[in-house]
Design a protein around this motif. Structure first.
Motif, PDB file in Angstrom:
ATOM      1  N   PRO A 135       9.542 -13.305  -8.039  1.00 16.45           N
ATOM      2  CA  PRO A 135       9.871 -14.653  -7.221  1.00 16.45           C
ATOM      3  C   PRO A 135       8.598 -14.563  -6.106  1.00 16.45           C
ATOM      4  CG  PRO A 135      11.603 -12.968  -7.574  1.00 16.45           C
ATOM      5  CD  PRO A 135      10.433 -12.476  -8.072  1.00 16.45           C
ATOM      6  N   THR A 136       8.634 -15.915  -5.681  1.00 17.54           N
ATOM      7  CA  THR A 136       7.833 -16.297  -4.681  1.00 17.54           C
ATOM      8  C   THR A 136       8.221 -15.714  -3.103  1.00 17.54           C
ATOM      9  OG1 THR A 136       7.512 -18.500  -5.450  1.00 17.54           O
ATOM     10  CG2 THR A 136       6.953 -18.161  -3.037  1.00 17.54           C
ATOM     11  N   GLY A 137       7.203 -15.256  -2.487  1.00 15.19           N
ATOM     12  CA  GLY A 137       7.544 -14.224  -1.361  1.00 15.19           C
ATOM     13  C   GLY A 137       7.580 -12.780  -1.635  1.00 15.19           C
ATOM     14  N   THR A 138       7.707 -12.390  -2.804  1.00 13.80           N
ATOM     15  CA  THR A 138       7.804 -11.096  -3.138  1.00 13.80           C
ATOM     16  C   THR A 138       6.511 -10.171  -2.382  1.00 13.80           C
ATOM     17  OG1 THR A 138       9.350 -11.267  -4.931  1.00 13.80           O
ATOM     18  CG2 THR A 138       7.979  -9.169  -4.951  1.00 13.80           C
ATOM     19  N   PRO A 139       6.491  -9.146  -1.681  1.00 19.71           N
ATOM     20  CA  PRO A 139       5.659  -8.412  -1.373  1.00 19.71           C
ATOM     21  C   PRO A 139       5.312  -7.164  -2.277  1.00 19.71           C
ATOM     22  CG  PRO A 139       7.428  -7.476  -0.133  1.00 19.71           C
ATOM     23  CD  PRO A 139       7.833  -8.658  -0.877  1.00 19.71           C
ATOM     24  N   ALA A 140       3.983  -6.943  -2.765  1.00 13.29           N
ATOM     25  CA  ALA A 140       3.774  -6.057  -3.671  1.00 13.29           C
ATOM     26  C   ALA A 140       2.238  -5.200  -3.473  1.00 13.29           C
ATOM     27  CB  ALA A 140       3.586  -6.702  -4.987  1.00 13.29           C
ATOM     28  N   GLN A 141       1.988  -4.189  -4.059  1.00 14.75           N
ATOM     29  CA  GLN A 141       0.791  -3.542  -3.997  1.00 14.75           C
ATOM     30  C   GLN A 141      -0.228  -3.755  -5.225  1.00 14.75           C
ATOM     31  OE1 GLN A 141       0.197   1.136  -4.085  1.00 14.75           O
ATOM     32  NE2 GLN A 141      -0.078   0.425  -1.990  1.00 14.75           N
ATOM     33  N   LEU A 142      -1.083  -4.024  -5.091  1.00 16.14           N
ATOM     34  CA  LEU A 142      -2.022  -4.455  -6.157  1.00 16.14           C
ATOM     35  C   LEU A 142      -3.298  -3.208  -6.128  1.00 16.14           C
ATOM     36  CD1 LEU A 142      -2.953  -6.087  -8.603  1.00 16.14           C
ATOM     37  CD2 LEU A 142      -4.342  -7.290  -7.187  1.00 16.14           C
ATOM     38  N   ARG A 143      -3.268  -2.671  -7.267  1.00 16.79           N
ATOM     39  CA  ARG A 143      -4.163  -1.573  -7.371  1.00 16.79           C
ATOM     40  C   ARG A 143      -5.212  -1.708  -8.616  1.00 16.79           C
ATOM     41  NH1 ARG A 143      -0.567   3.728  -6.551  1.00 16.79           N
ATOM     42  NH2 ARG A 143       0.218   2.587  -8.118  1.00 16.79           N
ATOM     43  N   SER A 144      -6.403  -1.805  -8.609  1.00 14.21           N
ATOM     44  CA  SER A 144      -7.405  -1.866  -9.831  1.00 14.21           C
ATOM     45  C   SER A 144      -8.745  -1.216  -9.430  1.00 14.21           C
ATOM     46  CB  SER A 144      -7.495  -3.346  -9.713  1.00 14.21           C
ATOM     47  OG  SER A 144      -8.254  -3.539 -10.998  1.00 14.21           O
ATOM     48  N   ALA A 145      -9.655  -1.288 -10.426  1.00 16.12           N
ATOM     49  CA  ALA A 145     -10.912  -0.906 -10.432  1.00 16.12           C
ATOM     50  C   ALA A 145     -11.606  -2.443 -10.563  1.00 16.12           C
ATOM     51  CB  ALA A 145     -11.266  -0.023 -11.733  1.00 16.12           C
ATOM     52  N   LEU A 146     -12.529  -2.394  -9.494  1.00 15.56           N
ATOM     53  CA  LEU A 146     -13.349  -3.575  -9.545  1.00 15.56           C
ATOM     54  C   LEU A 146     -14.800  -3.217 -10.055  1.00 15.56           C
ATOM     55  CD1 LEU A 146     -12.150  -5.781  -6.655  1.00 15.56           C
ATOM     56  CD2 LEU A 146     -11.799  -6.159  -9.088  1.00 15.56           C
ATOM     57  N   GLY A 147     -15.313  -3.281 -11.120  1.00 19.03           N
ATOM     58  CA  GLY A 147     -16.532  -2.573 -11.544  1.00 19.03           C
ATOM     59  C   GLY A 147     -16.312  -1.074 -11.522  1.00 19.03           C
ATOM     60  N   ALA A 148     -17.346  -0.439 -10.886  1.00 18.83           N
ATOM     61  CA  ALA A 148     -17.167   0.774 -10.642  1.00 18.83           C
ATOM     62  C   ALA A 148     -16.214   1.651  -9.341  1.00 18.83           C
ATOM     63  CB  ALA A 148     -18.435   1.742 -10.559  1.00 18.83           C
ATOM     64  N   ASN A 149     -15.863   0.474  -8.483  1.00 20.08           N
ATOM     65  CA  ASN A 149     -15.133   0.915  -7.286  1.00 20.08           C
ATOM     66  C   ASN A 149     -13.573   0.561  -7.345  1.00 20.08           C
ATOM     67  OD1 ASN A 149     -17.783   1.226  -5.914  1.00 20.08           O
ATOM     68  ND2 ASN A 149     -18.124  -1.103  -6.021  1.00 20.08           N
ATOM     69  N   THR A 150     -13.261   1.296  -6.750  1.00 25.17           N
ATOM     70  CA  THR A 150     -11.462   1.246  -6.723  1.00 25.17           C
ATOM     71  C   THR A 150     -11.176   0.061  -5.337  1.00 25.17           C
ATOM     72  OG1 THR A 150     -11.187   2.767  -4.842  1.00 25.17           O
ATOM     73  CG2 THR A 150     -11.099   3.694  -7.122  1.00 25.17           C
ATOM     74  N   PHE A 151      -9.952  -0.504  -5.872  1.00 21.58           N
ATOM     75  CA  PHE A 151      -9.628  -1.722  -5.052  1.00 21.58           C
ATOM     76  C   PHE A 151      -8.102  -1.345  -4.963  1.00 21.58           C
ATOM     77  CE2 PHE A 151      -7.866  -5.988  -5.082  1.00 21.58           C
ATOM     78  CZ  PHE A 151      -8.735  -6.414  -3.854  1.00 21.58           C
ATOM     79  N   ARG A 152      -7.766  -1.699  -3.793  1.00 27.00           N
ATOM     80  CA  ARG A 152      -5.971  -1.575  -3.329  1.00 27.00           C
ATOM     81  C   ARG A 152      -5.965  -2.505  -2.140  1.00 27.00           C
ATOM     82  NH1 ARG A 152      -3.685   4.090  -1.997  1.00 27.00           N
ATOM     83  NH2 ARG A 152      -3.316   3.268   0.111  1.00 27.00           N
ATOM     84  N   THR A 153      -4.824  -3.101  -2.318  1.00 22.82           N
ATOM     85  CA  THR A 153      -4.355  -4.358  -1.447  1.00 22.82           C
ATOM     86  C   THR A 153      -2.918  -4.373  -1.317  1.00 22.82           C
ATOM     87  OG1 THR A 153      -4.858  -6.433  -0.374  1.00 22.82           O
ATOM     88  CG2 THR A 153      -4.947  -6.288  -2.895  1.00 22.82           C
TER      89      THR A 153
END
Length: 111
Positions: free
Chosen positions: A50-68
């Motif tokens: 649903p719209t408004g839901t907060p979440a955590q996104l974790r991924s690899a972008l190329g060789a680097n880690t990414f979390r937001t």
């Protein structure tokens, strides 16, 4: 004589709780990153979000880690026949390491 009801398998009795008790159930779902910018990302998710839901996104972008941390801003249909849900997100908080990973990824992708 059988009553038609299944045999009770619980090891303890359940107790009803008052309405004032607030709970939260954090679910994980498979997500595919469709596109990304400095401010947000479009995701394809197995479950509708649903719209408004907060979440955590974790991924690899190329060789680097990414979390937001993200907030769902919109839901949209994906191409016909795609059985996933389109979810537009906005980044709300991000550490400096993830910010640098994102900027590096976007710079390399646009060269």
């Amino acid at each position: 004589m059988s009553s038609g009801f299944p045999t009770e398998r619980r090891h303890s009795v359940r107790v009803a709780v008052p309405e004032q008790i607030d709970c939260r159930l954090d679910l994980r779902t498979r997500v595919r990153l469709l596109d990304i910018s400095l401010n947000g990302a479009l995701l394809a998710t197995e479950l509708p979000v649903p719209t408004g839901t907060p979440a955590q996104l974790r991924s690899a972008l190329g060789a680097n880690t990414f979390r937001t941390e993200v907030q769902v801003r919109r839901s949209q249909s994906l191409a016909a026949g795609v059985p996933m849900n389109g979810v537009g997100t906005m980044f709300t908080t991000m550490d400096e390491r993830s910010r640098r990973s994102l900027e590096d990824f976007l710079r390399k992708a646009s060269e």
